[in-house]
Scaffold this motif. Structure first.
Motif, PDB file in Angstrom:
ATOM      1  N   UNK A  67       0.993  -1.238   0.176  1.00  0.00           N
ATOM      2  CA  UNK A  67       0.190   0.237  -0.476  1.00  0.00           C
ATOM      3  C   UNK A  67       0.517   1.151  -0.349  1.00  0.00           C
ATOM      4  N   UNK A  68       1.862   1.450   0.955  1.00  0.00           N
ATOM      5  CA  UNK A  68       2.995   2.378   1.200  1.00  0.00           C
ATOM      6  C   UNK A  68       3.916   2.470  -0.153  1.00  0.00           C
ATOM      7  N   UNK A  69       4.756   3.319  -0.765  1.00  0.00           N
ATOM      8  CA  UNK A  69       5.388   3.093  -1.236  1.00  0.00           C
ATOM      9  C   UNK A  69       6.880   4.484  -0.843  1.00  0.00           C
ATOM     10  N   UNK A  70       8.076   3.858  -0.357  1.00  0.00           N
ATOM     11  CA  UNK A  70       9.121   5.094  -0.019  1.00  0.00           C
ATOM     12  C   UNK A  70       9.476   5.108  -1.214  1.00  0.00           C
ATOM     13  N   UNK A  71      10.758   6.327  -1.002  1.00  0.00           N
ATOM     14  CA  UNK A  71      10.940   6.928  -2.683  1.00  0.00           C
ATOM     15  C   UNK A  71      12.004   7.941  -2.528  1.00  0.00           C
ATOM     16  N   UNK A  72      13.489   8.332  -3.370  1.00  0.00           N
ATOM     17  CA  UNK A  72      13.347   9.910  -2.801  1.00  0.00           C
ATOM     18  C   UNK A  72      14.162  10.675  -4.586  1.00  0.00           C
ATOM     19  N   UNK A  73      14.150  11.285  -4.004  1.00  0.00           N
ATOM     20  CA  UNK A  73      14.063  12.476  -5.613  1.00  0.00           C
ATOM     21  C   UNK A  73      15.735  12.949  -5.124  1.00  0.00           C
ATOM     22  N   UNK A  74      17.047  12.636  -5.878  1.00  0.00           N
ATOM     23  CA  UNK A  74      18.212  13.423  -5.732  1.00  0.00           C
ATOM     24  C   UNK A  74      18.262  14.669  -6.013  1.00  0.00           C
ATOM     25  N   UNK A  75      17.331  14.961  -7.014  1.00  0.00           N
ATOM     26  CA  UNK A  75      17.980  16.683  -7.779  1.00  0.00           C
ATOM     27  C   UNK A  75      16.670  17.318  -6.774  1.00  0.00           C
ATOM     28  N   UNK A  76      16.300  16.860  -5.739  1.00  0.00           N
ATOM     29  CA  UNK A  76      15.570  17.957  -4.801  1.00  0.00           C
ATOM     30  C   UNK A  76      15.241  17.232  -3.587  1.00  0.00           C
ATOM     31  N   UNK A  77      16.543  16.438  -3.502  1.00  0.00           N
ATOM     32  CA  UNK A  77      16.649  16.662  -2.193  1.00  0.00           C
ATOM     33  C   UNK A  77      15.567  16.504  -0.667  1.00  0.00           C
ATOM     34  N   UNK A  78      14.559  15.260  -1.670  1.00  0.00           N
ATOM     35  CA  UNK A  78      13.048  14.727  -0.846  1.00  0.00           C
ATOM     36  C   UNK A  78      12.994  13.576  -0.792  1.00  0.00           C
ATOM     37  N   UNK A  79      12.093  13.007   0.336  1.00  0.00           N
ATOM     38  CA  UNK A  79      11.949  11.996   0.449  1.00  0.00           C
ATOM     39  C   UNK A  79      10.613  11.905   0.785  1.00  0.00           C
ATOM     40  N   UNK A  80       9.485  10.979  -0.383  1.00  0.00           N
ATOM     41  CA  UNK A  80       8.401  10.805  -0.621  1.00  0.00           C
ATOM     42  C   UNK A  80       7.654   9.619   0.078  1.00  0.00           C
ATOM     43  N   UNK A  81       6.697   9.105   0.720  1.00  0.00           N
ATOM     44  CA  UNK A  81       5.636   8.391   1.209  1.00  0.00           C
ATOM     45  C   UNK A  81       4.729   8.049   0.341  1.00  0.00           C
ATOM     46  N   UNK A  82       4.277   7.392  -0.227  1.00  0.00           N
ATOM     47  CA  UNK A  82       3.412   7.323  -1.317  1.00  0.00           C
ATOM     48  C   UNK A  82       2.468   6.602  -0.554  1.00  0.00           C
ATOM     49  N   UNK A  83       1.282   7.351  -0.047  1.00  0.00           N
ATOM     50  CA  UNK A  83       0.292   6.394   0.931  1.00  0.00           C
ATOM     51  C   UNK A  83      -0.874   5.582  -0.355  1.00  0.00           C
ATOM     52  N   UNK A  84      -1.441   4.646  -0.558  1.00  0.00           N
ATOM     53  CA  UNK A  84      -2.759   4.212  -0.959  1.00  0.00           C
ATOM     54  C   UNK A  84      -2.958   3.469  -0.107  1.00  0.00           C
ATOM     55  N   UNK A  85      -4.499   2.987  -0.925  1.00  0.00           N
ATOM     56  CA  UNK A  85      -6.147   2.857  -0.218  1.00  0.00           C
ATOM     57  C   UNK A  85      -5.652   2.887   1.481  1.00  0.00           C
ATOM     58  N   UNK A  86      -5.832   3.916   2.409  1.00  0.00           N
ATOM     59  CA  UNK A  86      -5.840   4.306   3.261  1.00  0.00           C
ATOM     60  C   UNK A  86      -6.338   3.409   4.669  1.00  0.00           C
ATOM     61  N   UNK A  87      -6.117   3.373   5.733  1.00  0.00           N
ATOM     62  CA  UNK A  87      -7.128   3.335   6.238  1.00  0.00           C
ATOM     63  C   UNK A  87      -7.720   4.041   7.572  1.00  0.00           C
ATOM     64  N   UNK A  88      -8.374   3.280   8.371  1.00  0.00           N
ATOM     65  CA  UNK A  88      -7.960   4.148   9.643  1.00  0.00           C
ATOM     66  C   UNK A  88      -7.360   4.324  10.447  1.00  0.00           C
ATOM     67  N   UNK A  89      -6.651   3.116  10.517  1.00  0.00           N
ATOM     68  CA  UNK A  89      -5.939   2.487  11.306  1.00  0.00           C
ATOM     69  C   UNK A  89      -4.824   2.951  11.472  1.00  0.00           C
ATOM     70  N   UNK A  90      -4.453   3.725   9.790  1.00  0.00           N
ATOM     71  CA  UNK A  90      -3.616   4.724   9.298  1.00  0.00           C
ATOM     72  C   UNK A  90      -3.225   6.179   9.915  1.00  0.00           C
ATOM     73  N   UNK A  91      -4.437   6.162  11.062  1.00  0.00           N
ATOM     74  CA  UNK A  91      -4.124   7.528  11.391  1.00  0.00           C
ATOM     75  C   UNK A  91      -3.280   8.524  12.336  1.00  0.00           C
ATOM     76  N   UNK A  92      -2.424   8.814  12.392  1.00  0.00           N
ATOM     77  CA  UNK A  92      -1.039   8.921  13.031  1.00  0.00           C
ATOM     78  C   UNK A  92      -0.870  10.388  12.795  1.00  0.00           C
ATOM     79  N   UNK A  93      -0.028  10.846  13.152  1.00  0.00           N
ATOM     80  CA  UNK A  93       1.347  11.811  12.690  1.00  0.00           C
ATOM     81  C   UNK A  93       2.233  11.037  12.521  1.00  0.00           C
ATOM     82  N   UNK A  94       2.815  11.744  11.268  1.00  0.00           N
ATOM     83  CA  UNK A  94       3.728  10.748  10.709  1.00  0.00           C
ATOM     84  C   UNK A  94       5.304  11.660  10.637  1.00  0.00           C
ATOM     85  N   UNK A  95       6.326  10.882  10.770  1.00  0.00           N
ATOM     86  CA  UNK A  95       7.541  11.363  11.174  1.00  0.00           C
ATOM     87  C   UNK A  95       8.545  11.109   9.838  1.00  0.00           C
ATOM     88  N   UNK A  96       9.320  11.855   9.517  1.00  0.00           N
ATOM     89  CA  UNK A  96      10.875  12.239   8.164  1.00  0.00           C
ATOM     90  C   UNK A  96      11.702  11.944   9.155  1.00  0.00           C
TER      91      UNK A  96
END
Length: 125
Positions: A67-96
């Motif tokens: 459901x989730x995919x972590x990836x990075x973009x070197x040019x943007x110096x950014x990390x992503x977390x793509x979250x699909x098919x989200x569920x109520x139990x995914x509710x939280x504060x997310x930290x990198x």
């Protein structure tokens, strides 16, 4: 020292998607292992996903695999977390978080050196 800023959280219905971003300044993220953690009210902070860019390796907690995919973009110096098919139990504060490179990619919060401020993700049923 790297500084991290998360964005992309919000309110979404169950089954929906969000993409979290973690923008870094100060140092290039490819020098670190990067992780995403989350913390729900009254619960401990838990590991969600991690990436070692140099090796192209990713790691996920079982409940988000597929459901989730972590990836990075070197040019943007950014990390992503793509979250699909989200569920109520995914509710939280997310930290990198960033960890100086170790022998193994860290999967526990105490192994990470730098944290962002967090972004709230709320999934309604």
């Amino acid at each position: 020292q790297v500084q991290l800023v998360e964005s992309g959280g919000g309110l979404v219905q169950a089954g929906g998607s969000l993409r979290l971003s973690c923008a870094a300044s100060g140092r290039t993220l490819s020098s670190y292992d990067m992780g995403w953690f989350r913390q729900a009210p009254g619960k401990e902070r838990e590991f969600v996903a991690a990436i070692r860019w140099s090796a192209g390796r990713t790691y996920y907690r079982n409940s988000v695999k597929g459901r989730f995919t972590i990836s990075g973009d070197n040019a943007k110096n950014t990390v992503y977390l793509q979250m699909n098919s989200l569920k109520p139990e995914d509710t939280a504060v997310y930290y990198c978080a960033a960890s100086m490179l170790r022998v193994k990619v860290p999967l526990t919060s105490y192994e990470y050196d730098v944290w962002g401020q967090g972004t709230q993700v709320t999934v309604s049923s």
